[in-house]
Design a protein around this motif. Structure first.
Motif, PDB file in Angstrom:
ATOM      1  N   PHE A 146      49.666  43.546  46.569  1.00 25.34           N
ATOM      2  CA  PHE A 146      50.004  43.769  45.171  1.00 25.34           C
ATOM      3  C   PHE A 146      49.303  44.996  44.602  1.00 25.34           C
ATOM      4  O   PHE A 146      49.133  45.132  43.404  1.00 25.34           O
ATOM      5  CB  PHE A 146      49.648  42.536  44.339  1.00 25.34           C
ATOM      6  CG  PHE A 146      50.259  41.283  44.879  1.00 25.34           C
ATOM      7  CD1 PHE A 146      51.578  40.980  44.592  1.00 25.34           C
ATOM      8  CD2 PHE A 146      49.532  40.434  45.694  1.00 25.34           C
ATOM      9  CE1 PHE A 146      52.163  39.842  45.104  1.00 25.34           C
ATOM     10  CE2 PHE A 146      50.116  39.294  46.209  1.00 25.34           C
ATOM     11  CZ  PHE A 146      51.438  38.987  45.915  1.00 25.34           C
ATOM     12  N   VAL A 162      43.230  45.868  42.768  1.00 19.34           N
ATOM     13  CA  VAL A 162      42.930  45.044  41.594  1.00 19.34           C
ATOM     14  C   VAL A 162      42.422  45.903  40.443  1.00 19.34           C
ATOM     15  O   VAL A 162      42.637  45.587  39.282  1.00 19.34           O
ATOM     16  CB  VAL A 162      41.936  43.912  41.887  1.00 19.34           C
ATOM     17  CG1 VAL A 162      42.635  42.761  42.548  1.00 19.34           C
ATOM     18  CG2 VAL A 162      40.767  44.380  42.716  1.00 19.34           C
ATOM     19  N   GLN A 204      42.436  49.353  32.981  1.00 20.54           N
ATOM     20  CA  GLN A 204      43.241  48.249  33.505  1.00 20.54           C
ATOM     21  C   GLN A 204      44.020  47.539  32.394  1.00 20.54           C
ATOM     22  O   GLN A 204      45.194  47.239  32.541  1.00 20.54           O
ATOM     23  CB  GLN A 204      42.305  47.254  34.208  1.00 20.54           C
ATOM     24  CG  GLN A 204      42.962  45.997  34.729  1.00 20.54           C
ATOM     25  CD  GLN A 204      43.765  46.278  35.974  1.00 20.54           C
ATOM     26  OE1 GLN A 204      43.578  47.310  36.613  1.00 20.54           O
ATOM     27  NE2 GLN A 204      44.661  45.378  36.320  1.00 20.54           N
ATOM     28  N   ARG A 226      43.363  36.718  25.286  1.00 19.82           N
ATOM     29  CA  ARG A 226      43.827  35.527  26.010  1.00 19.82           C
ATOM     30  C   ARG A 226      42.869  34.345  25.928  1.00 19.82           C
ATOM     31  O   ARG A 226      43.220  33.253  26.342  1.00 19.82           O
ATOM     32  CB  ARG A 226      44.111  35.884  27.469  1.00 19.82           C
ATOM     33  CG  ARG A 226      45.362  36.758  27.601  1.00 19.82           C
ATOM     34  CD  ARG A 226      45.706  37.027  29.031  1.00 19.82           C
ATOM     35  NE  ARG A 226      44.857  38.051  29.613  1.00 19.82           N
ATOM     36  CZ  ARG A 226      44.568  38.107  30.909  1.00 19.82           C
ATOM     37  NH1 ARG A 226      45.025  37.187  31.733  1.00 19.82           N
ATOM     38  NH2 ARG A 226      43.805  39.066  31.385  1.00 19.82           N
ATOM     39  N   LEU A 238      48.984  34.108  33.868  1.00 15.75           N
ATOM     40  CA  LEU A 238      48.466  34.666  32.620  1.00 15.75           C
ATOM     41  C   LEU A 238      46.961  34.496  32.455  1.00 15.75           C
ATOM     42  O   LEU A 238      46.372  35.090  31.577  1.00 15.75           O
ATOM     43  CB  LEU A 238      49.165  34.003  31.420  1.00 15.75           C
ATOM     44  CG  LEU A 238      50.595  34.435  31.149  1.00 15.75           C
ATOM     45  CD1 LEU A 238      51.175  33.663  29.986  1.00 15.75           C
ATOM     46  CD2 LEU A 238      50.657  35.931  30.881  1.00 15.75           C
ATOM     47  N   VAL A 241      44.658  34.911  35.037  1.00 12.35           N
ATOM     48  CA  VAL A 241      43.835  35.746  35.919  1.00 12.35           C
ATOM     49  C   VAL A 241      43.572  37.094  35.251  1.00 12.35           C
ATOM     50  O   VAL A 241      44.366  37.555  34.433  1.00 12.35           O
ATOM     51  CB  VAL A 241      44.473  35.958  37.317  1.00 12.35           C
ATOM     52  CG1 VAL A 241      44.594  34.642  38.048  1.00 12.35           C
ATOM     53  CG2 VAL A 241      45.801  36.659  37.211  1.00 12.35           C
ATOM     54  N   LYS A 242      42.439  37.701  35.610  1.00 15.35           N
ATOM     55  CA  LYS A 242      42.049  38.938  34.955  1.00 15.35           C
ATOM     56  C   LYS A 242      42.806  40.130  35.516  1.00 15.35           C
ATOM     57  O   LYS A 242      43.363  40.910  34.762  1.00 15.35           O
ATOM     58  CB  LYS A 242      40.541  39.148  35.076  1.00 15.35           C
ATOM     59  CG  LYS A 242      39.859  38.947  33.724  1.00 15.35           C
ATOM     60  CD  LYS A 242      38.356  38.791  33.801  1.00 15.35           C
ATOM     61  CE  LYS A 242      37.669  39.862  34.580  1.00 15.35           C
ATOM     62  NZ  LYS A 242      36.219  39.666  34.678  1.00 15.35           N
ATOM     63  N   SER A 243      42.824  40.297  36.822  1.00 13.31           N
ATOM     64  CA  SER A 243      43.593  41.429  37.347  1.00 13.31           C
ATOM     65  C   SER A 243      44.139  41.155  38.747  1.00 13.31           C
ATOM     66  O   SER A 243      45.071  41.813  39.176  1.00 13.31           O
ATOM     67  CB  SER A 243      42.742  42.694  37.373  1.00 13.31           C
ATOM     68  OG  SER A 243      41.845  42.650  38.454  1.00 13.31           O
ATOM     69  N   ASP A 244      43.572  40.192  39.441  1.00 12.42           N
ATOM     70  CA  ASP A 244      44.020  39.916  40.804  1.00 12.42           C
ATOM     71  C   ASP A 244      45.114  38.862  40.769  1.00 12.42           C
ATOM     72  O   ASP A 244      44.850  37.667  40.666  1.00 12.42           O
ATOM     73  CB  ASP A 244      42.829  39.422  41.634  1.00 12.42           C
ATOM     74  CG  ASP A 244      43.210  39.211  43.086  1.00 12.42           C
ATOM     75  OD1 ASP A 244      44.343  39.572  43.458  1.00 12.42           O
ATOM     76  OD2 ASP A 244      42.387  38.681  43.851  1.00 12.42           O
ATOM     77  N   ILE A 245      46.381  39.320  40.850  1.00 12.14           N
ATOM     78  CA  ILE A 245      47.482  38.372  40.707  1.00 12.14           C
ATOM     79  C   ILE A 245      47.922  37.789  42.043  1.00 12.14           C
ATOM     80  O   ILE A 245      48.905  37.058  42.113  1.00 12.14           O
ATOM     81  CB  ILE A 245      48.704  39.027  40.026  1.00 12.14           C
ATOM     82  CG1 ILE A 245      49.216  40.217  40.856  1.00 12.14           C
ATOM     83  CG2 ILE A 245      48.373  39.468  38.601  1.00 12.14           C
ATOM     84  CD1 ILE A 245      50.658  40.538  40.577  1.00 12.14           C
ATOM     85  N   SER A 246      47.191  38.099  43.132  1.00  6.72           N
ATOM     86  CA  SER A 246      47.695  37.713  44.452  1.00  6.72           C
ATOM     87  C   SER A 246      47.861  36.202  44.594  1.00  6.72           C
ATOM     88  O   SER A 246      48.847  35.743  45.169  1.00  6.72           O
ATOM     89  CB  SER A 246      46.797  38.271  45.549  1.00  6.72           C
ATOM     90  OG  SER A 246      45.469  37.844  45.355  1.00  6.72           O
ATOM     91  N   ALA A 285      50.786  34.916  42.490  1.00  6.62           N
ATOM     92  CA  ALA A 285      51.999  35.516  43.052  1.00  6.62           C
ATOM     93  C   ALA A 285      52.479  34.745  44.280  1.00  6.62           C
ATOM     94  O   ALA A 285      53.688  34.592  44.504  1.00  6.62           O
ATOM     95  CB  ALA A 285      51.752  36.977  43.404  1.00  6.62           C
ATOM     96  N   LYS A 286      51.522  34.215  45.071  1.00  7.27           N
ATOM     97  CA  LYS A 286      51.906  33.432  46.245  1.00  7.27           C
ATOM     98  C   LYS A 286      52.637  32.158  45.822  1.00  7.27           C
ATOM     99  O   LYS A 286      53.656  31.791  46.402  1.00  7.27           O
ATOM    100  CB  LYS A 286      50.668  33.065  47.067  1.00  7.27           C
ATOM    101  CG  LYS A 286      50.226  34.183  47.995  1.00  7.27           C
ATOM    102  CD  LYS A 286      48.890  33.834  48.640  1.00  7.27           C
ATOM    103  CE  LYS A 286      48.125  35.117  48.966  1.00  7.27           C
ATOM    104  NZ  LYS A 286      46.686  34.901  49.074  1.00  7.27           N
TER     105      LYS A 286
END
Lengths: 328, 246
Positions: A195, A198, A269, A288, B189, B191-196, B199-200
């Motif tokens: 993806f 990060v 970011q 959030r 929504l 997670v901070k930045s690691d969507i892996s 996404a799985k």
């Protein structure tokens, strides 16, 4: 200094030398260094000589003697284990346990810091030469993470101000930009995943010059009286206790004096979520989640978050007249 | 099947398909045993969590760890439940359907634990903060919605309710697709930045729903083709008749 890079197939030295024997040997060496210093220097120099000898010791090596600081809190410390196994250091993975598991690949010595920009003495400095002139202090600070948890950590370090003074910032220097090491071989988290990355590497942070030279702002080289573990940002990191934890950049390799505010990683970011200032502020929520309360690790009930993380008396004046809901 | 592979396996399968009758066959007994085993297996994550909590093995922030683990297991059980129908269709193992309700109820169980650990451990009944969270934080609004939607599905999971609701039961339980989406979105929504990781889960959900869409589409095409064929035949017949009449 001879640096041996361990291949995965090679045995660790800890597998050969009994650990107790190893530390006995170090203690003997320190004693020898002390004796040599005592023969030639004033007691003050002796202190820094001992500290210097140890700042380059491996993780866990003792740092002493340490001066106490009036800026330290008397709150209950978090355990060494908690501080060193619950980390946000995305260069080693995004799970809190990842840095403790993967930061072994970071080589904390030899280490240099590149100083550049609007200053009189730019150049590439060896880390130990930078640390040497400073007496190490213990600073017990609250650390408030932007994720609404907090810890109390006994850092070891010295005021950033001392280092800044030495580089002689010119009148144009209004900000300092910091950078973490960029090396995916040592920092596996910098390799892009399916993806993408990060964060955009290297990790970048910045302070206004008056924030950087504030007496609360330190460069840390240790915690709990010992050399900083890799997962906590070895060999040298920033600690700015009134700002959210991510401002306290780890494993610093570059400092640049500049006129304009530098780009900073989390702001790049998600600019609507993380501002340049990122002062701890219970009245400005993260888009959030709430920032009104925090969980002090080890406690059950959440406690109210304090303005500037409880350092308002010292730092509020830096932001007088500023709208902190806009400058979050 | 590779040449030389034992032919025992398919014969068991085919015998399983036949077990609708009253006589208790050996494979049926196997299936009876499978249910309590599966039940215990579904409790394993909870047991492991209890053990880790007991032995202080949840790290420096155990409350967050408990919430996260229960949430992940709720999502996992939801996906496993959604996998039953495609798995049954692809493998021909019709008996898989017998476990779907139990798996779905385990998804609900872990969702309850997830919500309860948020209410009690994280917020400790700070209702004003909870209300603020539910109304102001999209990921919590979405999570709370998904959980609320799960309740009627759990309530109507009894045999009695299935019978009583008839066709409407099926319509109601299609909500699970929406809940799946909301669950993954809730995760994404926060997670901070690691969507892996979310996404799985999202990819698996899309795959499972994709298989359904494919089957539905296939069925619709088949119906259309049969319809068209019938129409064509009818047209041909009519014309032939007309020809005869000429």
């Amino acid at each position: 200094m001879l640096i041996k890079v361990r291949k995965p197939s090679e045995v660790r030295s800890s597998e050969i030398t009994d650990e107790k024997l190893f530390w006995d040997r170090r203690r003997f060496l320190r004693g020898a260094a002390l004796a040599a210093a005592a023969a030639s220097a004033t007691p003050l120099l002796l202190g820094s000589a001992a500290a210097r000898a140890d700042a380059s010791a491996p993780t866990g090596g003792k740092l002493e003697p340490l001066a106490k600081s009036p800026y330290s809190t008397s709150e209950k410390l978090n355990a060494y284990k908690d501080i060193t196994t619950y980390n946000n250091f995305y260069e080693f993975g995004t799970d809190k346990g990842d840095p403790a598991s993967h930061a072994g690949s970071l080589k904390a010595r030899p280490w240099t810091i590149k100083v550049s920009g609007e200053c009189e003495k730019p150049g590439v400095y060896d880390l130990d030469d930078l640390i040497k002139p400073n007496a190490l202090e213990e600073r017990i600070y609250r650390l408030r993470c932007v994720e609404a948890w907090s810890m109390v950590i006994p850092w070891v370090g010295f005021p950033l101000k001392e280092v800044v003074k030495r580089f002689g910032p010119t009148s144009k220097a209004k900000y300092i930009a910091f950078e973490t090491l960029l090396d995916a071989a040592q920092m596996p988290g910098q390799r892009p995943s399916l993806f993408g990355s990060v964060l955009e590497w290297p990790y970048r942070e910045g302070l206004r010059l008056d924030e950087a030279t504030h007496p609360l702002t330190i460069l840390s080289v240790g915690l709990y009286g010992k050399v900083l573990p890799n997962q906590n940002g070895a060999p040298i990191r920033l600690v700015v206790p009134w700002k959210y934890g991510f401002k306290s950049i780890k494993s610093i390799v570059a400092m640049r004096f500049i006129e304009q505010p530098p780009p900073t990683s989390w702001n790049m970011q998600a600019p609507q979520e993380y501002g340049f200032y990122s002062n701890v502020n219970p009245n400005v929520d993260h888009p959030r989640w709430s920032q009104k309360r925090e969980r002090r690790l080890g406690e059950f009930l959440k406690r109210p978050t304090l303005m500037f993380n409880g350092y308002g008396d010292e730092v509020a004046k830096l932001y007088s007249g500023m709208d902190l809901t806009k400058n979050y | 099947m590779p040449p030389g592979a034992p032919a025992v396996f398919p014969s068991i399968l085919s015998s399983m398909v036949v077990i609708r009758g009253d006589s208790v066959t050996a494979p049926q007994r196997l299936l009876w045993l499978l249910k309590p085993t599966l039940f215990l297996a579904c409790l394993a994550p909870l047991a492991l969590l209890a053990w880790d909590a007991w032995s202080a093995n949840l790290g420096a922030n155990p409350i967050t760890a408990i919430i996260a683990r229960n949430g992940r297991w709720a999502l996992r059980f939801l996906l496993i439940t959604l996998a039953i129908t495609p798995a049954r269709r692809l493998s021909g193992w019709t008996w898989l359907i017998r476990y779907r309700r139990m798996l779905g109820l385990f998804a609900f169980t872990y969702a309850c634990l997830h919500a309860a650990s948020y209410l009690v451990l994280d917020q400790f009944f700070a209702w004003r903060m909870i209300l603020e969270d539910v109304t102001k934080r999209p990921y919590i609004t979405i999570g709370a919605t998904a959980f609320t939607l799960l309740v009627p599905l759990a309530v109507t999971s009894t045999k009695k309710m299935i019978r009583r609701l008839g066709k409407r039961w099926l319509q109601l339980h299609r909500l699970i697709y929406v809940i799946g989406f909301l669950g993954v979105l809730h995760f994404l929504l926060l997670v901070k930045s690691d969507i892996s990781s979310p996404a799985k889960y999202g990819a698996i959900l899309l795959l499972l729903l994709g298989i359904r869409a494919w089957t539905w589409w296939g069925r619709a095409m088949m119906e259309w083709a049969t319809g068209a064929l019938a129409a064509a035949r009818r047209g041909l017949l009519l014309r032939r008749r007309a020809g005869v009449a000429k």
